[in-house]
Write an enzyme that holds these catalytic residues in place. Sequence first.
Site, short mmCIF file in Angstrom:
data_model
loop_
_atom_site.label_atom_id
_atom_site.label_comp_id
_atom_site.label_asym_id
_atom_site.label_seq_id
_atom_site.Cartn_x
_atom_site.Cartn_y
_atom_site.Cartn_z
N ALA A 128 -48.55 27.40 31.07
CA ALA A 128 -47.96 28.57 30.09
C ALA A 128 -47.17 29.33 31.45
O ALA A 128 -47.60 29.23 32.64
CB ALA A 128 -48.84 28.89 29.27
N LYS A 129 -46.64 29.88 30.38
CA LYS A 129 -46.66 31.77 31.48
C LYS A 129 -46.46 32.71 30.36
O LYS A 129 -46.03 32.59 28.30
CB LYS A 129 -44.72 31.50 32.08
CG LYS A 129 -44.84 31.93 33.14
CD LYS A 129 -45.43 31.58 34.65
CE LYS A 129 -45.30 32.41 35.26
NZ LYS A 129 -46.11 31.99 36.86
N GLY A 130 -46.21 34.33 30.40
CA GLY A 130 -45.91 35.15 29.64
C GLY A 130 -46.33 36.31 30.50
O GLY A 130 -45.13 36.83 31.71
N ASP A 171 -49.28 37.64 37.96
CA ASP A 171 -48.05 36.95 38.15
C ASP A 171 -47.26 38.13 39.09
O ASP A 171 -47.39 39.64 39.11
CB ASP A 171 -47.25 36.26 37.04
CG ASP A 171 -45.93 35.81 37.64
OD1 ASP A 171 -45.21 35.80 38.29
OD2 ASP A 171 -46.49 34.70 37.68
N ALA A 220 -45.71 32.28 26.72
CA ALA A 220 -44.80 30.15 26.23
C ALA A 220 -45.78 29.93 26.27
O ALA A 220 -46.61 29.90 27.66
CB ALA A 220 -43.95 30.71 26.51
#
Length: 433
Positions: A123-125, A164, A78
């Site tokens: 952002a992150k995923g 993460d 995202a």
Amino acid sequence: MVSQTDTTHNESSEATTELTESESSLETARRQLYHAADRLDIGPNIVERLKHPRKVHEVAIPIKRDDGTVEVFTGYRAQHDSVRGPFKGGLRYHPDVTRDECVGLGMWMTWKCAVMDLPFGGAKGGIAVNPKELSPGEKERLTRRFAQELRDVIGPNQDIPAPDMGTDPQTMAWLMDAYSMQEGETTPGVVTGKPPVVGGSEGREEAPGRSVAIITQLVCEYYDRQLEDTTVAVQGYGSVGANAARLLDDWGATIVAISDVNGAMYEPDGIDTASVPSHDEEPEAVTTYADTVISNDELLTLDVDVLIPAALGNVITKENAEAIAADLVVEGANGPTTSTADSILAKRDVAVVPDILANAGGVTVSYFEWLQDINRRSWSLERVNDELEAEMQAAWDAVRVKFEQRDVTWRDAAYIVALSRIAEAHEARGLWP
């Protein structure tokens, strides 16, 4: 050992409504956006833009398991906002990874980068998978295929992933190698959090915990507390909690409780934190070194000066907020305090320093790593730590000014700083076409 979550609303006034305790990170991020926007002269068009991610990529990731069977996992990336620079944010491997979770956490990264004044967007995923059920070979194959699926949407000037929950420096090394092989050249700047031997930065793994310790020291100074006379309880003894606890211990604070998933070690006279292995050093070992064991719930309500929730999200809730006995809460985890609990603590005059400031050392040293990769020149650990302290001091000063000027909570002050910078950038760049 970190958790967060997310959903949608139209009117900024909805930020004042009562929240459920199952609030997701997207819900939280949007409500925090509305809450901060209500305190600033920001046009509704910018708020409308920031409610939505710029793009969300969903990919199928087939891998061959060690037994020869093929299994397909779902991955996400995202990308929320890039008005201030390339997208930046972690990749997590966890069974509960969802599209909305990635969107919400990506929004948080936008705020975090802005409050630190870094030239990145959020952002992150991640992949919906239990990494504990993967062999090292399966995890490597999964990572390399994920890198290939994301190849067109990541890059050192486009989107820079980082470790993460469930991922680590080795994961980033695999991802960097897979991307580099497809590009035909070594591209260390495509990810951060790598091992130093392949372009990672010294001090990156310790950075979130170090920033929590630095901010704890600064907030104690602000309230005229000497660290030598300060008691601290730390929930979570992973990378963030252990590094924060050990630094504060070294600086003179008395660490009276630390914990892992099995419970908490409690020692009113102080714990020698160096003698207790972190989760990375010896998983789930804290209670085996303890003479007195209490529950994680009990740790949260100990009568201490500073409480550092550095494990899971949503641990301070409307059920226990009245029982929080600490005067200061410094958020080491992402999203450890629900919105309802935050309101209760504010009414009780419990100061809560938010995650987007306190644990921002990780993304800050990731920025340093990115600079080192672009310039092909590494920094010493001493320089990294000195630069980090300077950046944390500058961010703290900016937030402190808004805290004093506007008579708001520390969380509101941090979001006002972040949103002001983002809104100003959007105003300057305008809407294309």
